[in-house]
Enzyme design. Structure first.
Site, short mmCIF file in Angstrom:
data_model
loop_
_atom_site.label_atom_id
_atom_site.label_comp_id
_atom_site.label_asym_id
_atom_site.label_seq_id
_atom_site.Cartn_x
_atom_site.Cartn_y
_atom_site.Cartn_z
N ASN A 62 0.83 -1.21 0.00
CA ASN A 62 0.00 0.00 0.00
C ASN A 62 0.86 1.25 0.00
O ASN A 62 1.91 1.32 0.65
CB ASN A 62 -1.03 0.00 1.14
CG ASN A 62 -0.45 -0.20 2.52
OD1 ASN A 62 0.52 -0.92 2.69
ND2 ASN A 62 -1.05 0.42 3.52
N GLU A 64 0.38 5.24 0.49
CA GLU A 64 -0.55 6.28 0.94
C GLU A 64 -0.14 7.66 0.44
O GLU A 64 0.92 7.84 -0.15
CB GLU A 64 -0.65 6.23 2.48
CG GLU A 64 -1.24 4.90 2.94
CD GLU A 64 -1.49 4.82 4.45
OE1 GLU A 64 -1.02 5.71 5.20
OE2 GLU A 64 -2.16 3.85 4.86
N CYS A 73 -4.20 0.75 -2.42
CA CYS A 73 -4.02 -0.50 -1.67
C CYS A 73 -2.97 -1.39 -2.32
O CYS A 73 -2.74 -1.33 -3.53
CB CYS A 73 -5.33 -1.29 -1.63
SG CYS A 73 -6.66 -0.52 -0.70
N GLU A 75 -3.10 -4.56 -2.97
CA GLU A 75 -3.60 -5.51 -3.98
C GLU A 75 -3.66 -4.87 -5.36
O GLU A 75 -3.33 -5.50 -6.37
CB GLU A 75 -5.01 -5.99 -3.59
CG GLU A 75 -5.08 -6.79 -2.31
CD GLU A 75 -5.33 -5.93 -1.08
OE1 GLU A 75 -4.81 -4.78 -1.02
OE2 GLU A 75 -6.04 -6.39 -0.18
N CYS A 115 -10.56 -3.19 -4.32
CA CYS A 115 -9.58 -4.19 -4.77
C CYS A 115 -10.29 -5.42 -5.33
O CYS A 115 -9.84 -6.01 -6.32
CB CYS A 115 -8.64 -4.57 -3.63
SG CYS A 115 -7.49 -3.23 -3.23
N1 THU Z 1 -5.34 -1.36 2.51
C1 THU Z 1 -4.82 -2.21 1.59
O1 THU Z 1 -3.66 -2.05 1.14
N2 THU Z 1 -5.59 -3.24 1.16
C2 THU Z 1 -6.88 -3.47 1.57
O2 THU Z 1 -7.54 -4.32 1.00
C3 THU Z 1 -7.43 -2.70 2.67
C4 THU Z 1 -6.67 -1.49 3.07
C5 THU Z 1 -4.53 -0.22 2.93
C6 THU Z 1 -5.07 1.11 2.47
C7 THU Z 1 -4.49 2.04 3.50
O3 THU Z 1 -3.17 2.39 3.10
C8 THU Z 1 -4.40 1.20 4.76
O4 THU Z 1 -4.50 -0.16 4.33
C9 THU Z 1 -5.51 1.47 5.77
O5 THU Z 1 -6.76 1.42 5.18
#
Ligand code: THU
Length: 161
Positions: A62, A64, A73, A75, A115
């Protein structure tokens, strides 16, 4: 009125150690990918590893952003990375793992709705299922045979005619 009962089978193994060697290796790649997470806002680190039919493994984590919705995310970073590197290749499986700085994620962290939709697109494109393996930082691994199981009644390209 007609009622539809939609169900699917979710497999569970007690830990990464109980996975078959290929899938254990894939999950280990996802765990390593977590190290690349850029998550200064949530401190929630997610790693994903995509297995291609040609044996290649493509990772994502992920990423941000100070403008929160601009982040992505793990995925989707992984699946788009795979699509970009191997456009014609079938995707076999994706392993996903999540950890947090302040606490232990001890249950499988399921992929978010966006995702699911993005991974579902590749299932439609390749006309073959993608196995979804997901876990926390420790504990059990859940396995779904296809994204279609986790996203029933998905909207896809067959509606766009
Ligand atoms: N996140 C993911 O990478 N995958 C998911 O399926 C759920 C959430 C990440 C997004 C964000 O950077 C952090 O987790 C908190 O939501």
């Amino acid at each position: 009125m007609q009622k539809h009962n939609i169900s699917f089978e979710l497999s569970e193994v007690e830990s990464i150690a109980a996975l078959a060697p290929d899938e254990r290796n894939l999950m280990q790649k996802a765990i390593a990918a977590r190290e690349g997470a850029y998550a200064p806002y949530s401190n929630f680190h997610v790693g994903a590893a995509v297995l291609m039919e040609n044996g290649a493994i493509v990772i994502g984590s992920n990423q941000e952003n100070a403008s929160y919705p601009s982040g992505l995310c793990a995925e989707r970073v992984a699946i788009f990375h795979a699509g970009a590197l191997y456009p014609g290749e079938t995707i076999t499986a994706i392993a996903i793992t999540a950890s947090a700085k302040a606490y232990t994620v001890d249950r499988p962290a399921a992929p978010c709705g966006n995702c699911r939709q993005s991974i579902s697109e590749y299932e439609t494109k390749q006309k073959a299922p993608i196995r979804i393996l997901f876990m926390g930082a420790v504990g059990p691994v859940f396995i779904a045979e296809a994204m279609a199981d986790l996203l029933p009644l998905a909207f896809n390209s067959t509606f766009l005619k």
